[in-house]
Scaffold this motif. Structure first.
Motif, PDB file in Angstrom:
ATOM      1  N   LEU A   1       0.852  -1.192   0.000  1.00 29.20           N
ATOM      2  CA  LEU A   1       0.000   0.000   0.000  1.00 29.20           C
ATOM      3  C   LEU A   1       0.882   1.234   0.000  1.00 29.20           C
ATOM      4  O   LEU A   1       1.888   1.283   0.716  1.00 29.20           O
ATOM      5  N   SER A   2       0.461   2.215  -0.793  1.00 27.72           N
ATOM      6  CA  SER A   2       1.240   3.447  -0.804  1.00 27.72           C
ATOM      7  C   SER A   2       0.308   4.650  -0.759  1.00 27.72           C
ATOM      8  O   SER A   2      -0.796   4.617  -1.307  1.00 27.72           O
ATOM      9  N   GLY A   3       0.787   5.687  -0.069  1.00 29.50           N
ATOM     10  CA  GLY A   3      -0.014   6.906   0.011  1.00 29.50           C
ATOM     11  C   GLY A   3       0.789   8.069  -0.539  1.00 29.50           C
ATOM     12  O   GLY A   3       2.005   8.141  -0.350  1.00 29.50           O
ATOM     13  N   SER A   4       0.105   8.943  -1.263  1.00 27.66           N
ATOM     14  CA  SER A   4       0.854  10.031  -1.908  1.00 27.66           C
ATOM     15  C   SER A   4       0.443  11.387  -1.346  1.00 27.66           C
ATOM     16  O   SER A   4      -0.454  11.497  -0.515  1.00 27.66           O
ATOM     17  N   CYS A   5       1.094  12.419  -1.830  1.00 24.39           N
ATOM     18  CA  CYS A   5       0.896  13.761  -1.296  1.00 24.39           C
ATOM     19  C   CYS A   5      -0.438  14.379  -1.718  1.00 24.39           C
ATOM     20  O   CYS A   5      -0.863  15.386  -1.162  1.00 24.39           O
ATOM     21  N   ASP A   6      -1.083  13.775  -2.741  1.00 26.05           N
ATOM     22  CA  ASP A   6      -2.365  14.342  -3.147  1.00 26.05           C
ATOM     23  C   ASP A   6      -3.537  13.660  -2.433  1.00 26.05           C
ATOM     24  O   ASP A   6      -4.687  13.879  -2.784  1.00 26.05           O
ATOM     25  N   GLY A   7      -3.232  12.800  -1.462  1.00 27.15           N
ATOM     26  CA  GLY A   7      -4.300  12.179  -0.685  1.00 27.15           C
ATOM     27  C   GLY A   7      -4.779  10.856  -1.229  1.00 27.15           C
ATOM     28  O   GLY A   7      -5.716  10.271  -0.719  1.00 27.15           O
ATOM     29  N   ASP A   8      -4.109  10.312  -2.266  1.00 23.37           N
ATOM     30  CA  ASP A   8      -4.493   9.011  -2.819  1.00 23.37           C
ATOM     31  C   ASP A   8      -3.792   7.878  -2.078  1.00 23.37           C
ATOM     32  O   ASP A   8      -2.629   8.008  -1.709  1.00 23.37           O
ATOM     33  N   ILE A   9      -4.523   6.795  -1.914  1.00 23.97           N
ATOM     34  CA  ILE A   9      -3.877   5.557  -1.461  1.00 23.97           C
ATOM     35  C   ILE A   9      -4.001   4.575  -2.608  1.00 23.97           C
ATOM     36  O   ILE A   9      -5.078   4.428  -3.205  1.00 23.97           O
ATOM     37  N   LYS A  10      -2.891   3.919  -2.936  1.00 21.90           N
ATOM     38  CA  LYS A  10      -2.943   2.907  -3.989  1.00 21.90           C
ATOM     39  C   LYS A  10      -2.534   1.570  -3.407  1.00 21.90           C
ATOM     40  O   LYS A  10      -1.617   1.487  -2.598  1.00 21.90           O
ATOM     41  N   ILE A  11      -3.252   0.547  -3.823  1.00 17.95           N
ATOM     42  CA  ILE A  11      -2.921  -0.808  -3.393  1.00 17.95           C
ATOM     43  C   ILE A  11      -2.371  -1.541  -4.598  1.00 17.95           C
ATOM     44  O   ILE A  11      -2.989  -1.559  -5.671  1.00 17.95           O
ATOM     45  N   TRP A  12      -1.197  -2.113  -4.428  1.00 20.23           N
ATOM     46  CA  TRP A  12      -0.473  -2.685  -5.561  1.00 20.23           C
ATOM     47  C   TRP A  12      -0.371  -4.185  -5.424  1.00 20.23           C
ATOM     48  O   TRP A  12      -0.194  -4.712  -4.328  1.00 20.23           O
ATOM     49  N   ASN A  13      -0.460  -4.848  -6.580  1.00 20.03           N
ATOM     50  CA  ASN A  13      -0.154  -6.267  -6.624  1.00 20.03           C
ATOM     51  C   ASN A  13       1.249  -6.405  -7.202  1.00 20.03           C
ATOM     52  O   ASN A  13       1.487  -6.071  -8.359  1.00 20.03           O
ATOM     53  N   LEU A  14       2.167  -6.899  -6.410  1.00 15.99           N
ATOM     54  CA  LEU A  14       3.568  -6.905  -6.836  1.00 15.99           C
ATOM     55  C   LEU A  14       3.868  -7.898  -7.964  1.00 15.99           C
ATOM     56  O   LEU A  14       4.517  -7.537  -8.939  1.00 15.99           O
ATOM     57  N   PRO A  15       3.446  -9.168  -7.846  1.00 11.22           N
ATOM     58  CA  PRO A  15       3.784 -10.086  -8.947  1.00 11.22           C
ATOM     59  C   PRO A  15       3.213  -9.645 -10.286  1.00 11.22           C
ATOM     60  O   PRO A  15       3.834  -9.844 -11.320  1.00 11.22           O
ATOM     61  N   LYS A  16       2.009  -9.046 -10.253  1.00  8.09           N
ATOM     62  CA  LYS A  16       1.444  -8.573 -11.512  1.00  8.09           C
ATOM     63  C   LYS A  16       1.938  -7.173 -11.856  1.00  8.09           C
ATOM     64  O   LYS A  16       1.761  -6.689 -12.966  1.00  8.09           O
ATOM     65  N   ARG A  17       2.504  -6.523 -10.884  1.00 10.52           N
ATOM     66  CA  ARG A  17       2.979  -5.151 -11.028  1.00 10.52           C
ATOM     67  C   ARG A  17       1.874  -4.223 -11.532  1.00 10.52           C
ATOM     68  O   ARG A  17       2.030  -3.526 -12.523  1.00 10.52           O
ATOM     69  N   GLU A  18       0.756  -4.316 -10.881  1.00  6.06           N
ATOM     70  CA  GLU A  18      -0.336  -3.432 -11.280  1.00  6.06           C
ATOM     71  C   GLU A  18      -1.044  -2.901 -10.048  1.00  6.06           C
ATOM     72  O   GLU A  18      -0.932  -3.473  -8.961  1.00  6.06           O
ATOM     73  N   CYS A  19      -1.760  -1.825 -10.264  1.00 10.21           N
ATOM     74  CA  CYS A  19      -2.480  -1.202  -9.168  1.00 10.21           C
ATOM     75  C   CYS A  19      -3.828  -1.898  -9.021  1.00 10.21           C
ATOM     76  O   CYS A  19      -4.583  -2.008  -9.983  1.00 10.21           O
ATOM     77  N   VAL A  20      -4.104  -2.406  -7.836  1.00  7.67           N
ATOM     78  CA  VAL A  20      -5.350  -3.118  -7.591  1.00  7.67           C
ATOM     79  C   VAL A  20      -6.477  -2.114  -7.348  1.00  7.67           C
ATOM     80  O   VAL A  20      -7.580  -2.278  -7.844  1.00  7.67           O
ATOM     81  N   ALA A  21      -6.150  -1.086  -6.578  1.00 12.44           N
ATOM     82  CA  ALA A  21      -7.202  -0.122  -6.244  1.00 12.44           C
ATOM     83  C   ALA A  21      -6.595   1.239  -5.965  1.00 12.44           C
ATOM     84  O   ALA A  21      -5.456   1.346  -5.518  1.00 12.44           O
ATOM     85  N   THR A  22      -7.359   2.253  -6.257  1.00 10.12           N
ATOM     86  CA  THR A  22      -6.964   3.617  -5.920  1.00 10.12           C
ATOM     87  C   THR A  22      -8.060   4.216  -5.040  1.00 10.12           C
ATOM     88  O   THR A  22      -9.246   4.114  -5.382  1.00 10.12           O
ATOM     89  N   ILE A  23      -7.653   4.768  -3.942  1.00 17.02           N
ATOM     90  CA  ILE A  23      -8.634   5.327  -3.016  1.00 17.02           C
ATOM     91  C   ILE A  23      -8.334   6.810  -2.827  1.00 17.02           C
ATOM     92  O   ILE A  23      -7.192   7.191  -2.550  1.00 17.02           O
ATOM     93  N   ARG A  24      -9.357   7.615  -2.975  1.00 23.06           N
ATOM     94  CA  ARG A  24      -9.201   9.035  -2.614  1.00 23.06           C
ATOM     95  C   ARG A  24      -9.469   9.111  -1.122  1.00 23.06           C
ATOM     96  O   ARG A  24     -10.601   9.111  -0.676  1.00 23.06           O
ATOM     97  N   ALA A  25      -8.416   9.140  -0.371  1.00 26.43           N
ATOM     98  CA  ALA A  25      -8.591   8.937   1.057  1.00 26.43           C
ATOM     99  C   ALA A  25      -8.619  10.240   1.849  1.00 26.43           C
ATOM    100  O   ALA A  25      -9.450  10.414   2.730  1.00 26.43           O
TER     101      ALA A  25
END
Lengths: 713, 440
Positions: free
Chosen positions: B83-107
């Motif tokens: 899980l990663s959170g950025s400065c614009d308030g988004d949280i992204k959940i990543w799937n590492l083996p697929k290297r893709e973003c599973v979900a984006t949350i405006r948190a």
């Protein structure tokens, strides 16, 4: 372990029991299910928790009780016997002792002989058959001579027999067996003597052949000790017989008898071969020695003349005589000029000289300083820059053999190197400084001793130890190259679990406590032999495990804990140790015939470990009139300092017993205390008893807890 | 007459089928295998060269954030999720083996400051600059299941390893129960700002926080006041606990160094880890507790062995900017880093390791090579190759500069010592210089 493998919490890898394994098997197909149903229906299946199958039970139930009991007993007995016999056979089959096997064999042979005798009286026909068989064996033996000393085994033994009595015995036995087999069934005295002689003869033969065997290598086999032509000769004019490589070698050696030593070696080898020739050789050698000695004598005299002062030699040690020889001439040259060489009386000196000579001979090779100087010279020579010769013969000149080289041209094309800098070790006589460091190699070398190593040898030895498959067997290879950390692919490694860590520690602590609180030790002190078998005895079921843990040597002692009669006997014969032996170490003793079991305990030897619902105290779960005692709440006494609770034990020597911790904890909840903290009353089963504390004196007398006894141990 | 003939039974050396193990006849006679040390030396030289040849640690970048990444956390029970959170308030959940973003949350409005997954892995918490604590579940990302409004801006959040508790840092360090909207406890020791708080994974009641007054504070949740306070010479950005040793934590400091402390003796760190040339922003321990990874403002990631003063590895790319967060995956294989230029990057923890299935023979050979490298590690040629790393230009020169500074300081001190009364300028160990004060 050298490797840590993560995750640390490994899955449980216990072995399956058969029960568990069987339970997993379930019939799947309809056919299997049908078969299983049929099989399970059978009454002959062995059932859990019962000795008998259903069918057997049925049979027994139909009999009347007495008969059934008898039958049951019989069956039990038979089963037991079978299993005993089986286990016995299994055990004896495994015995490896040769002695045992021999004894068994002898027994069997005796048995057979007896049977034979019996047969001769009872059944002559069968006896005749047997005799025939024996005769056949005899023929076979006489034909093959299997049990004589011709076999490979016997030959090998014969070599060892000289030194090894065991081997000799074995051989003799073998010979005896052969003799026995070869003997005619009707033994007569003269025949008996014969084989021995033959054996002796054979032995003689053997020794002869052995003698001739070794010389084969050194001297051609044609040589015979009786050959008069060879007796007077030595290695130089031996008839050549180029039979083997070895003989050639020795001949070559013999030819180049440049030094005494070499000759000596060869001749020593020869000595084994033929003594006659060696005597001559020795004589010759002596002659040579004398000659050499003479020569050396002369030399020595000359030297001494030069040196003049003989005392100087005397002073210096003999060991470095040759060294002296090297240096002295230089040192004493000046003296030579000043002093007149004086020859002292020869008689005294000859003995000294002789000794000197011998020593000199002995250390002839140890010319250390000369060797060093030679080495240094060689190195200097090697490192000195050499002129480069660029001349090409035949260029601008006539070429070919026999034409003189033009010296002018030679000089012209010879390029002289610039004069080298003086060596660093010019003025250091005892030092060689290597000025040619191998720079290419130095790149690969470690300049400083790495951290964990203490000295260079240590480091070098680890580097020398190869890790590869070429030098190590498979398992060692794997062990040497084990990675320090291994992880499992795709498995989460959890952080260290605190509870696991601390629980282990806790467990350990509790166990230690238990072992320290109550510890009885028995000494099995037989009067016949003063060997002491130490046994650790603990009271209470809970400590059984500790016994094994504490002292694994005496595992079988734990079986005594289950042996109720033993324990009954043991506790009823308990008494204070007043035998003036181990009094301080072991305050109690339990007698058993001539045996005295010495007991050590932390508090009192009797501990009540079981309080039954009907208020009967048991010591050690034994129900006997002596160790089962009625619990009387009013007589309970609590020692104020330690908080331990005691109860009277009438009929036993100590008169009191300690109450097990868990029970006393339970009891302490029933106490009411006075202002000083002493227990006053006890409420037991809804009745309140006032504590009489009548056993206080006895507790103080017998309780060893906090007594001096602890300090003395 | 017996005639001796050379005879070989094919059964002895031929396989019945192709899949049978073929017999290898071997002779351990030392004469047949001479020069063992020199041969192994050459092998180790080759091994260490191959290691450098195969050292390709960068596996890929995860792109998608629209602002620089502020926080990063790995899932506690699933290896594939990050899980990663950025400065614009988004949280992204990543799937590492697929290297893709599973979900984006405006948190959150503004920065997402911290993230933390609960122990059973079904939900996670986030805190932001909008003074909110939000709880999210992994099966529904649209809405937060719970929102708590705090009194001040939270800078980080960390969940207890066993219980349903979590701690936040901000103006104070606060302890929360999952079921309550008010903090159960609030720790304050005269500072107005804490940058991060971390629970101890083994001794789960203990937690540590970094404060703005250059201090590291230790707390016990069973007590109402902080346990200890160590004031260092400069600010620490964050701390990380060793997951295998309960009392060891390492602080990432602004003075370019990392300091490993023993909780039981805070007078001085037991190890100083140097190599970074700018402030160390984040640190994470490997799950084996043998190494840790540190991300720095100098745009590099470095991996340090716990017991060594210098790093064994440096990771950098041309495009990677200032590191803001690093994580070491729970299977000890990968490192994930987040940086200012909106990318998450996935690295191998061991640069030259081969990914994928390794057959027995291959792993044996690799282990042998590893052992050889270890054995000959002190030999200059091998040491040189093993140590050699390419550095970014800025780091290379900064390192040189720091060396010069260090030397000149040393020289100055030596001069002062030489020109003053003997004993008046004492020798002070590097470790002893760090801690300004330890308070109880």
């Amino acid at each position: 372990a050298e490797t840590v493998s993560f995750p640390l919490q490994q899955p449980n890898l216990n072995f399956q029991t058969t029960q568990e394994f069987v339970e997993k098997m379930k019939p799947l197909t309809s056919l299997e299910r049908d078969i299983a149903a049929i099989l399970h229906k059978s009454e002959n299946n062995i059932q859990e928790n019962s000795l008998l199958t259903k069918a057997e039970k049925k049979i027994i139930s139909k009999m009347d009780i007495l008969q059934a009991k008898e039958k049951l007993l019989e069956m039990k007995k038979m089963r037991a016997l079978v299993s005993y016999q089986q286990s016995k056979f299994k055990r004896t089959k495994k015995i490896k002792s040769k002695k045992y096997r021999r004894l068994v064999r002898k027994d069997r042979q005796k048995q057979e002989e007896k049977e034979l005798e019996k047969l001769s009286k009872e059944n002559p026909d069968e006896f005749a058959e047997k005799m025939e068989q024996l005769e056949k064996l005899r023929i076979q033996e006489r034909h093959t001579l299997r049990h004589k000393n011709t076999s490979k085994w016997a030959k090998e033994k014969a070599i060892y027999a000289q030194f090894n009595t065991k081997a000799r015995e074995e051989m003799e036995e073998q010979l005896k067996l052969g003799k026995k087999l070869r003997a005619k069934p009707a033994l007569s005295d003269d025949e008996d003597g014969l084989p021995q002689q033959t054996v002796k003869k054979q032995n003689n033969n053997k020794s002869q052949t052995r003698q001739t065997e070794i010389p084969l290598i050194i001297i051609p086999p044609k040589q015979d000790e009786n050959n008069p032509w060879l007796s007077g000769t030595n290695g130089h004019n031996k008839p050549r017989s180029p039979t083997s490589e070895y003989s050639k070698l020795t001949e070559i050696k013999n030819d180049e008898t440049s030094s005494d030593e070499e000759e000596e070696e060869v001749e020593e080898e020869k000595e084994e071969g033929d003594k006659d020739s060696t005597e001559v050789v020795v004589a010759k050698r002596d002659k040579e020695h004398k000659e050499q000695r003479k020569r050396k004598d002369e030399k020595r005299k000359e030297e001494e003349k030069m040196i003049g002062d003989e005392k100087k030699i005397n002073k210096n040690g003999y060991g470095i005589n040759s060294v002296l020889n090297m240096e002295l001439p230089k040192l004493t040259k000046q003296e030579d000029n000043q002093e007149v060489p004086n020859t002292t009386d020869g008689l005294k000196r000859t003995a000294f000289q002789l000794r000197q000579m011998n020593i000199q001979e002995a250390f002839a090779d140890d010319d250390v300083i000369a060797a060093f100087e030679k080495e240094k010279n060689e190195i200097e020579e090697r490192d000195r820059p050499k002129p480069i010769d660029l001349m090409l013969p035949g260029w601008g000149d006539w070429g070919g053999a026999g034409i003189a080289v033009n010296t002018r041209k030679k000089r012209k094309f010879l390029i002289k190197p610039p004069p080298a800098q003086p060596r660093k070790d010019v003025h250091l006589n005892h030092v060689i400084i290597n000025e040619k460091k191998d720079k290419k190699l130095a790149q690969h070398l470690v300049s400083e001793l790495p951290y964990p190593y203490v000295n260079i040898d240590q480091f070098e030895s680890t580097i020398k130890q190869p890790l590869g498959k070429e030098w190590n067997p498979e398992i060692a290879f794997r062990r040497l190259n084990q990675p320090k950390v291994t992880t499992k692919l795709g498995t989460i490694i959890e952080p260290m679990d605190k509870s696991e860590l601390f629980d282990k520690k806790k467990k350990m602590n509790i166990e230690n406590e238990q072992t320290s609180t109550i510890e009885d030790t028995l000494f099995d002190n037989n009067e016949d032999n003063d060997k002491k078998k130490k046994k650790h005895n603990k009271k209470g079921k809970r400590t059984k495990k500790n016994v094994e843990k504490n002292d694994t040597k005496f595992k079988n002692f734990t079986s005594c804990f289950k042996d109720v009669p033993f324990l009954k006997f043991f506790f009823s014969h308990l008494r204070v140790n007043d035998y003036e032996r181990f009094e301080h170490e072991f305050p109690y003793v339990s007698l058993c015939g001539r045996e005295r079991n010495y007991i050590r305990c932390d508090d009192v030897p009797i501990v009540f470990t079981n309080l039954k619902t009907d208020d009967i105290f048991n010591c050690w779960y034994i129900e006997s009139d002596k160790t089962s005692i009625k619990f009387e709440p009013s007589k309970v006494y609590m020692k104020h300092l330690t908080g331990r609770i005691y109860h009277p034990a009438p009929g036993l020597t100590t008169e009191i017993g300690l109450i097990k911790d868990s029970i006393s904890q339970m009891l302490s909840e029933h106490f009411t205390y006075d202002s000083d903290g002493h227990p006053k009353t006890i409420t037991w089963k809804k009745k309140t008893y006032i504590l009489t504390n009548e056993i206080e004196d006895k507790v103080n007398k017998y309780s060893l807890f906090n007594n001096d006894y602890r300090q003395t141990i | 007459m017996k005639i001796k003939v050379l005879s070989r039974n094919p059964n002895d050396y031929l396989r019945e089928t192709k899949k049978d193990i073929s017999k290898i006849q071997r002779n351990y006679d030392t004469d047949l295998h001479p020069f063992e040390t020199s041969r192994e030396y050459i092998r180790s030289l080759n091994a260490v060269k191959l290691e450098r040849v195969f050292a390709k640690p960068f596996l890929g970048s995860l792109e998608g954030h629209r602002d620089s990444i502020q926080c990063l956390i790995k899932h506690r029970t699933q290896l594939s999720l990050v899980l990663s959170g950025s400065c614009d308030g988004d949280i992204k959940i990543w799937n590492l083996p697929k290297r893709e973003c599973v979900a984006t949350i405006r948190a959150h409005n503004g920065f997402v400051r911290g993230l933390s997954v609960i122990p059973d892995g079904n939900a996670f918490y986030s805190v932001g600059n909008d003074k909110l604590i939000k709880r999210w579940t992994f099966d529904k990302y649209d809405e937060s299941t719970m929102t708590i409004v705090g009194k001040h801006i939270f800078t980080s959040i960390d969940h207890h390893y066993k219980k349903s508790e979590f701690a936040t840092s901000g103006e104070t360090v606060e302890l929360w129960d999952e079921n309550r909207a008010q903090p159960t406890q609030s720790f304050k020791w005269g500072v107005d700002s804490h940058s991060s708080v971390k629970f101890n994974p083994i001794e789960t009641t203990v937690l540590a926080s970094c404060a703005a007054d250059r201090s590291i504070l230790l707390y016990d949740t069973r007590q109402s006041v902080p346990l200890r306070k160590v004031i260092l010479s400069m600010n620490s950005n964050t701390v990380a606990w060793n997951p295998m040793e309960a009392f060891v934590f390492t602080a990432a400091n602004e003075d370019y160094n990392l300091y490993s402390f023993d909780m039981r003796n805070l007078k001085q760190p037991f190890n100083i880890h140097k190599d970074h040339v700018a402030a160390v922003i984040d640190i994470d321990y490997s799950p084996t507790g043998k190494e840790f990874v540190a991300g720095s403002f100098d745009k590099t990631i470095r991996i340090f062995p716990v017991d060594k003063g210098h790093s064994r590895e440096i990771y950098h790319t041309k495009r990677m900017q200032h590191l803001t967060c690093v994580q070491w995956s729970l299977d000890n294989k990968y490192i994930i880093s987040g940086s200012d230029e909106m990318c998450l990057r996935l690295w191998k923890a061991k640069a030259s390791e081969k990914l994928g299935v390794i057959r027995n023979r291959e792993s044996e050979a690799l282990e042998y090579n590893e052992a050889l490298k270890e054995k000959f590690s002190n030999f200059p040629k091998i040491k040189r190759i093993a140590r050699h790393r390419h550095l970014p230009r800025s780091v290379y020169f900064a390192k040189k500069e720091h060396q010069v500074i260090h030397e000149s300081q040393k020289r100055k001190e030596a001069n002062a010592r030489a020109n003053s009364k003997p004993g008046s300028i004492p020798y002070v160990a590097e470790r002893a210089k760090l801690v300004v004060e330890e308070l109880e």
